[in-house]
Design a protein around this motif. Sequence first.
Motif, short mmCIF file in Angstrom:
data_model
loop_
_atom_site.label_atom_id
_atom_site.label_comp_id
_atom_site.label_asym_id
_atom_site.label_seq_id
_atom_site.Cartn_x
_atom_site.Cartn_y
_atom_site.Cartn_z
N HIS A 75 30.86 43.12 41.58
CA HIS A 75 31.21 42.06 42.57
C HIS A 75 32.54 41.31 41.79
N PRO A 76 33.60 41.91 41.63
CA PRO A 76 34.70 41.49 41.09
C PRO A 76 35.18 40.13 41.83
N GLU A 77 34.94 39.93 43.05
CA GLU A 77 35.40 38.77 43.62
C GLU A 77 34.54 37.47 43.24
N TRP A 78 33.50 37.56 42.64
CA TRP A 78 32.71 36.70 42.22
C TRP A 78 33.16 35.98 40.71
N ARG A 79 33.96 36.90 39.99
CA ARG A 79 34.50 36.64 38.75
C ARG A 79 35.82 35.91 38.98
N ASP A 80 36.37 35.57 37.69
CA ASP A 80 37.66 35.11 37.50
C ASP A 80 38.77 36.18 38.08
N ALA A 81 39.88 35.62 38.47
CA ALA A 81 40.96 36.23 39.11
C ALA A 81 41.52 37.55 38.03
N TYR A 82 41.48 37.17 36.84
CA TYR A 82 42.14 37.83 35.65
C TYR A 82 41.38 39.11 35.80
N SER A 83 39.88 38.88 35.65
CA SER A 83 39.05 40.13 35.43
C SER A 83 38.92 40.98 36.72
#
Length: 351
Positions: free
Chosen positions: A129-137
């Motif tokens: 779920h990259p959309e739940w993380r920070d923009a960099y990650s």
Amino acid sequence: MAVVERLLAHGYTDIRCNIRRRAHIRKFDALARRYPHASLEYCVGNLKYRDDAARAVDGVELIFHLAAGKKGAPADLFLDSVVGSRNLLDTVGDRKPMRIVLVSSFGVYGVASLSRGAQVNEQTPLESHPEWRDAYSNAKLRQEQLFWTYQRQSGFELVVLRPGVIYGLGSGHFSDRVGLTIAGWQFHVGGSNQLPLTYVHNCAEAVVVAGARADAAGQVYNVHDDDLPTCREYLRAYKEQVTNIRSISVPYFCVELFSRILTKYHAYSKGQLPAILTPYKVANLWAGNRFDNTKLHSIGWRQLVPTDEALRRSFAAFRAELDAVSSKNQITRAVMTNPVEAPAEQFRRSV
């Protein structure tokens, strides 16, 4: 620049550096003078432009891809990390021989679903779920996925390194893994969690070693130093060697509870209060993991600078930064205190 230094130290003699600003060339020239038998060529450009990307990789067989956006709006991070990478990969095509060493990030791992204290290694699943993380990650995950997609299509050799927290001269003083610095206070959440530090020169050595090993093709390597400190140990050493920053230790369960309340109020208020912390982000940063660099050691990497010495050097640099800022502020205050009494020429010299 640290990677170029290690390339020269390992005996590479034909190196092209893609840099964004001509002003940076003099730093590389000073380094090149220590290796008079090597040829250091400069390509000034930005990979987000296809023509610049083509010039950068024309005629090369080994690419160390370090470029990535670290700050700015999500669109800017995506442009620097993903679009720039796509331009480079389109330029490379199916050229043979070709090896690319990509510097990715620990941020691509999906550690929120792991149990507390679980070990993170190269087999740890990627973020789902990259959309739940920070923009960099998010951008770094998309970047790495892009490289693997192109590798399967074109067949070039790809080596991926995933560093932890890179630190040293010019880096930030605190990783978010330690806690959040707000208004001069360090809200310390990391506690006894391991801090996966990698000193900039040790990280550069790993990049160069992985680029030279034939058996590294198609492999992923986590990059961090040996003898990792805990977040609490790092904060304590920082206070002793840099400055006695004000800090408050916040238990993990308190931050996790606060993030749940904040997330619910964010939904209730229809976004009036930003959901800066969510339970997912909190788990990724502070749930606590252990780290293993055995695979990196297996290809011949050895830590150049011991962790204690690397921390001492970094803290000395941080202290010098703070001293420089303090001196500059004192001069500014002195000039502004009696502006009428100071002659104009003296005022200009002081500024």
